[in-house]
Motif scaffolding. Structure first.
Motif, PDB file in Angstrom:
ATOM      1  N   VAL A 294       0.858  -1.191   0.000  1.00  0.00           N
ATOM      2  CA  VAL A 294       0.000   0.000   0.000  1.00  0.00           C
ATOM      3  C   VAL A 294       0.893   1.240   0.000  1.00  0.00           C
ATOM      4  CG1 VAL A 294      -1.829   1.259   1.176  1.00  0.00           C
ATOM      5  CG2 VAL A 294      -1.738  -1.241   1.327  1.00  0.00           C
ATOM      6  N   GLU A 295       0.678   2.100  -0.966  1.00  0.00           N
ATOM      7  CA  GLU A 295       1.468   3.324  -1.063  1.00  0.00           C
ATOM      8  C   GLU A 295       0.627   4.529  -0.634  1.00  0.00           C
ATOM      9  OE1 GLU A 295       2.801   3.526  -5.070  1.00  0.00           O
ATOM     10  OE2 GLU A 295       4.134   1.784  -4.891  1.00  0.00           O
ATOM     11  N   ARG A 296       1.313   5.637  -0.442  1.00  0.00           N
ATOM     12  CA  ARG A 296       0.635   6.899  -0.106  1.00  0.00           C
ATOM     13  C   ARG A 296      -0.230   6.737   1.141  1.00  0.00           C
ATOM     14  NH1 ARG A 296      -0.090  10.457  -4.476  1.00  0.00           N
ATOM     15  NH2 ARG A 296      -2.243  10.870  -3.817  1.00  0.00           N
ATOM     16  N   VAL A 297       0.440   6.485   2.267  1.00  0.00           N
ATOM     17  CA  VAL A 297      -0.247   6.278   3.540  1.00  0.00           C
ATOM     18  C   VAL A 297       0.277   7.252   4.581  1.00  0.00           C
ATOM     19  CG1 VAL A 297      -0.743   4.640   5.394  1.00  0.00           C
ATOM     20  CG2 VAL A 297      -0.537   3.827   3.045  1.00  0.00           C
ATOM     21  N   LYS A 298      -0.631   7.733   5.434  1.00  0.00           N
ATOM     22  CA  LYS A 298      -0.264   8.573   6.572  1.00  0.00           C
ATOM     23  C   LYS A 298      -0.623   7.834   7.858  1.00  0.00           C
ATOM     24  CE  LYS A 298       0.786  12.317   4.103  1.00  0.00           C
ATOM     25  NZ  LYS A 298       2.105  12.984   4.101  1.00  0.00           N
ATOM     26  N   ALA A 299      -0.071   8.300   8.988  1.00  0.00           N
ATOM     27  CA  ALA A 299      -0.341   7.647  10.269  1.00  0.00           C
ATOM     28  C   ALA A 299      -0.544   8.666  11.372  1.00  0.00           C
ATOM     29  CB  ALA A 299       0.816   6.713  10.625  1.00  0.00           C
ATOM     30  N   ILE A 300      -1.405   8.304  12.321  1.00  0.00           N
ATOM     31  CA  ILE A 300      -1.561   9.107  13.528  1.00  0.00           C
ATOM     32  C   ILE A 300      -1.367   8.186  14.734  1.00  0.00           C
ATOM     33  CG2 ILE A 300      -3.149  10.754  12.463  1.00  0.00           C
ATOM     34  CD1 ILE A 300      -5.448   9.350  13.931  1.00  0.00           C
ATOM     35  N   LEU A 301      -1.084   8.782  15.875  1.00  0.00           N
ATOM     36  CA  LEU A 301      -0.852   8.038  17.107  1.00  0.00           C
ATOM     37  C   LEU A 301      -2.173   7.806  17.836  1.00  0.00           C
ATOM     38  CD1 LEU A 301       0.999   6.873  19.361  1.00  0.00           C
ATOM     39  CD2 LEU A 301       1.239   9.224  20.213  1.00  0.00           C
ATOM     40  N   SER A 302      -2.380   6.574  18.275  1.00  0.00           N
ATOM     41  CA  SER A 302      -3.604   6.243  19.004  1.00  0.00           C
ATOM     42  C   SER A 302      -3.542   6.801  20.426  1.00  0.00           C
ATOM     43  CB  SER A 302      -3.783   4.723  19.061  1.00  0.00           C
ATOM     44  OG  SER A 302      -4.858   4.375  19.902  1.00  0.00           O
ATOM     45  N   GLU A 303      -4.693   7.237  20.911  1.00  0.00           N
ATOM     46  CA  GLU A 303      -4.773   7.713  22.294  1.00  0.00           C
ATOM     47  C   GLU A 303      -4.913   6.571  23.289  1.00  0.00           C
ATOM     48  OE1 GLU A 303      -8.036  10.496  22.419  1.00  0.00           O
ATOM     49  OE2 GLU A 303      -6.645  12.185  22.174  1.00  0.00           O
ATOM     50  N   ARG A 304      -5.269   5.405  22.798  1.00  0.00           N
ATOM     51  CA  ARG A 304      -5.431   4.255  23.696  1.00  0.00           C
ATOM     52  C   ARG A 304      -4.555   3.101  23.229  1.00  0.00           C
ATOM     53  NH1 ARG A 304      -8.988   0.448  21.464  1.00  0.00           N
ATOM     54  NH2 ARG A 304     -10.080   1.152  19.576  1.00  0.00           N
ATOM     55  N   LYS A 305      -4.309   2.167  24.134  1.00  0.00           N
ATOM     56  CA  LYS A 305      -3.467   1.022  23.825  1.00  0.00           C
ATOM     57  C   LYS A 305      -4.312  -0.087  23.210  1.00  0.00           C
ATOM     58  CE  LYS A 305      -0.146  -2.121  26.034  1.00  0.00           C
ATOM     59  NZ  LYS A 305       0.972  -1.744  25.137  1.00  0.00           N
ATOM     60  N   PHE A 306      -3.854  -0.632  22.087  1.00  0.00           N
ATOM     61  CA  PHE A 306      -4.558  -1.727  21.442  1.00  0.00           C
ATOM     62  C   PHE A 306      -4.178  -3.055  22.106  1.00  0.00           C
ATOM     63  CE2 PHE A 306      -4.263   1.139  17.506  1.00  0.00           C
ATOM     64  CZ  PHE A 306      -5.489   1.717  17.769  1.00  0.00           C
ATOM     65  N   LYS A 307      -5.076  -4.051  21.990  1.00  0.00           N
ATOM     66  CA  LYS A 307      -4.821  -5.348  22.628  1.00  0.00           C
ATOM     67  C   LYS A 307      -4.484  -6.439  21.612  1.00  0.00           C
ATOM     68  CE  LYS A 307      -7.790  -4.504  26.663  1.00  0.00           C
ATOM     69  NZ  LYS A 307      -8.975  -4.969  27.429  1.00  0.00           N
ATOM     70  N   ASP A 308      -5.439  -6.760  20.742  1.00  0.00           N
ATOM     71  CA  ASP A 308      -5.252  -7.879  19.811  1.00  0.00           C
ATOM     72  C   ASP A 308      -4.465  -7.502  18.560  1.00  0.00           C
ATOM     73  OD1 ASP A 308      -6.777  -9.471  21.512  1.00  0.00           O
ATOM     74  OD2 ASP A 308      -8.651  -8.875  20.546  1.00  0.00           O
ATOM     75  N   TYR A 309      -4.210  -6.250  18.371  1.00  0.00           N
ATOM     76  CA  TYR A 309      -3.481  -5.759  17.208  1.00  0.00           C
ATOM     77  C   TYR A 309      -2.790  -4.462  17.599  1.00  0.00           C
ATOM     78  CZ  TYR A 309      -8.008  -3.445  17.222  1.00  0.00           C
ATOM     79  OH  TYR A 309      -9.130  -2.781  17.623  1.00  0.00           O
ATOM     80  N   LYS A 310      -1.894  -3.984  16.718  1.00  0.00           N
ATOM     81  CA  LYS A 310      -1.123  -2.774  17.026  1.00  0.00           C
ATOM     82  C   LYS A 310      -1.395  -1.632  16.057  1.00  0.00           C
ATOM     83  CE  LYS A 310       1.044  -4.325  20.624  1.00  0.00           C
ATOM     84  NZ  LYS A 310       0.798  -3.739  21.960  1.00  0.00           N
ATOM     85  N   ILE A 311      -2.059  -1.947  14.956  1.00  0.00           N
ATOM     86  CA  ILE A 311      -2.366  -0.930  13.959  1.00  0.00           C
ATOM     87  C   ILE A 311      -3.827  -1.053  13.550  1.00  0.00           C
ATOM     88  CG2 ILE A 311      -1.872  -0.055  11.627  1.00  0.00           C
ATOM     89  CD1 ILE A 311       0.949  -1.053  11.909  1.00  0.00           C
ATOM     90  N   LEU A 312      -4.512   0.087  13.513  1.00  0.00           N
ATOM     91  CA  LEU A 312      -5.893   0.132  13.031  1.00  0.00           C
ATOM     92  C   LEU A 312      -5.838   0.612  11.578  1.00  0.00           C
ATOM     93  CD1 LEU A 312      -8.583  -0.497  14.445  1.00  0.00           C
ATOM     94  CD2 LEU A 312      -8.877   1.958  14.763  1.00  0.00           C
ATOM     95  N   LEU A 313      -6.086  -0.310  10.664  1.00  0.00           N
ATOM     96  CA  LEU A 313      -5.950  -0.018   9.235  1.00  0.00           C
ATOM     97  C   LEU A 313      -7.164   0.733   8.704  1.00  0.00           C
ATOM     98  CD1 LEU A 313      -4.555  -3.510   8.244  1.00  0.00           C
ATOM     99  CD2 LEU A 313      -3.238  -1.377   8.335  1.00  0.00           C
ATOM    100  N   HIS A 314      -6.973   1.364   7.565  1.00  0.00           N
ATOM    101  CA  HIS A 314      -8.052   2.112   6.939  1.00  0.00           C
ATOM    102  C   HIS A 314      -9.067   1.167   6.324  1.00  0.00           C
ATOM    103  CE1 HIS A 314     -10.016   5.035   4.237  1.00  0.00           C
ATOM    104  NE2 HIS A 314      -9.579   5.946   5.080  1.00  0.00           N
ATOM    105  N   SER A 315     -10.335   1.587   6.260  1.00  0.00           N
ATOM    106  CA  SER A 315     -11.406   0.731   5.729  1.00  0.00           C
ATOM    107  C   SER A 315     -11.226   0.382   4.263  1.00  0.00           C
ATOM    108  CB  SER A 315     -12.770   1.412   5.937  1.00  0.00           C
ATOM    109  OG  SER A 315     -12.808   2.661   5.264  1.00  0.00           O
ATOM    110  N   ASP A 316     -10.493   1.201   3.513  1.00  0.00           N
ATOM    111  CA  ASP A 316     -10.311   0.955   2.083  1.00  0.00           C
ATOM    112  C   ASP A 316      -9.133   0.030   1.778  1.00  0.00           C
ATOM    113  OD1 ASP A 316     -12.482   2.522   1.490  1.00  0.00           O
ATOM    114  OD2 ASP A 316     -11.298   4.352   1.169  1.00  0.00           O
ATOM    115  N   MET A 317      -8.464  -0.462   2.789  1.00  0.00           N
ATOM    116  CA  MET A 317      -7.274  -1.282   2.532  1.00  0.00           C
ATOM    117  C   MET A 317      -7.663  -2.739   2.316  1.00  0.00           C
ATOM    118  SD  MET A 317      -4.417   0.416   5.034  1.00  0.00           S
ATOM    119  CE  MET A 317      -3.785   2.056   4.626  1.00  0.00           C
TER     120      MET A 317
END
Length: 262
Positions: A239-262
């Motif tokens: 996946v190209e042309r991607v931006k990222a922001i920092l989560s305010e909360r800690k994730f449990k079962d995963y570490k990245i919340l991907l975009h719905s279009d991915m």
């Protein structure tokens, strides 16, 4: 042994109904009271005449009865759905039978007889126990379905920035529709963020996007990502042309919340 026919009918009808209902819950079938009631009645009639039946093919009759009862209890779109429900029916039947044997052994009384031919107040206790198991099966089924649902949308994600790379689990979130211009935005856990970005890079970032939360809209720093690849069942997607922001909360079962279009 003195047998009260009303207890035989009630208890066996209740047990058959619960096992069929549990099998339907586990198999994802839509319950129909009348279909389950008809199916349980078939099993109850067999139990009523059981004392008068004695022949070598008894096991074969019971298996055939289970096949018929499961077929009657629900509608099926395909043979796989039926087979799965039948397997659950056998599984719950054996589990209940095993529990009865164990309780009989530990309690040193004939629980099997009190279940099959009850003639006392134990009928109410049996009913209460079956209802309790029903709730447990429903909760376990929901947990399992949620786990399976999440597994379908969890990927192995490799994310890189400034010659640093991290591979973690990412979850495709249908609710994440964040964009920075034409770039989809992913949300990363602080642990991953700190492996990719230095404190100086975080402080120096001057680009923000608006993020809508339940309470308000807040401005959040958005960061450039050099590369992102998703791997699922052996297939890799870049996946190209991607931006990222920092989560305010800690994730449990995963570490990245991907975009719905991915």
């Amino acid at each position: 042994m003195e047998i009260y026919i009303e207890y035989v009918v009630f208890n066996n009808f209740l047990v058959d109904t619960m096992i069929l209902y549990w099998a339907g819950i586990a198999g994802g079938r839509k319950a129909s009271f009348w279909r389950i009631a008809i199916s349980a009645t078939i099993g109850t009639l067999y139990a009523v005449f059981l004392p008068y039946i004695s022949f070598k093919g008894d096991i074969a009759v019971k298996i055939a009865l289970a096949v018929i009862m499961t077929l009657v209890a629900y509608r099926y779109n395909n043979i796989r759905a039926y087979a799965l429900t039948l397997i659950y029916f056998f599984a719950f039947t054996f589990l209940l039978g095993g529990a009865i044997i164990a309780l009989t052994y530990l309690g040193e009384y004939e629980l099997y007889n009190s279940l099959t031919y009850p003639n006392s107040a134990r009928t109410g206790l049996i009913a209460a126990g079956l209802i309790a198991v029903t709730f447990a099966v429903k909760i376990a089924s929901r947990v399992m379905k949620e786990y399976i649902r999440k597994r379908r949308y969890i990927y192995n994600v490799s994310i890189s920035h400034n010659k640093k790379s991290v591979t973690v689990r990412g979850f495709v979130d249908s609710g994440n529709r964040l964009y920075c211009g034409a770039y989809p935005v992913i949300i990363i856990d602080r642990e991953v963020f700190e492996e990719l970005f230095t404190k100086d890079e975080a402080d120096a970032c001057s680009k923000y996007i608006d993020v809508n939360t339940i309470n308000a809209t807040r401005k959040t720093k958005v960061f450039d990502v050099d590369g992102l690849s998703l791997e699922y069942n052996g297939e890799v997607k870049s996946v190209e042309r991607v931006k990222a922001i920092l989560s305010e909360r800690k994730f449990k079962d995963y570490k990245i919340l991907l975009h719905s279009d991915m």
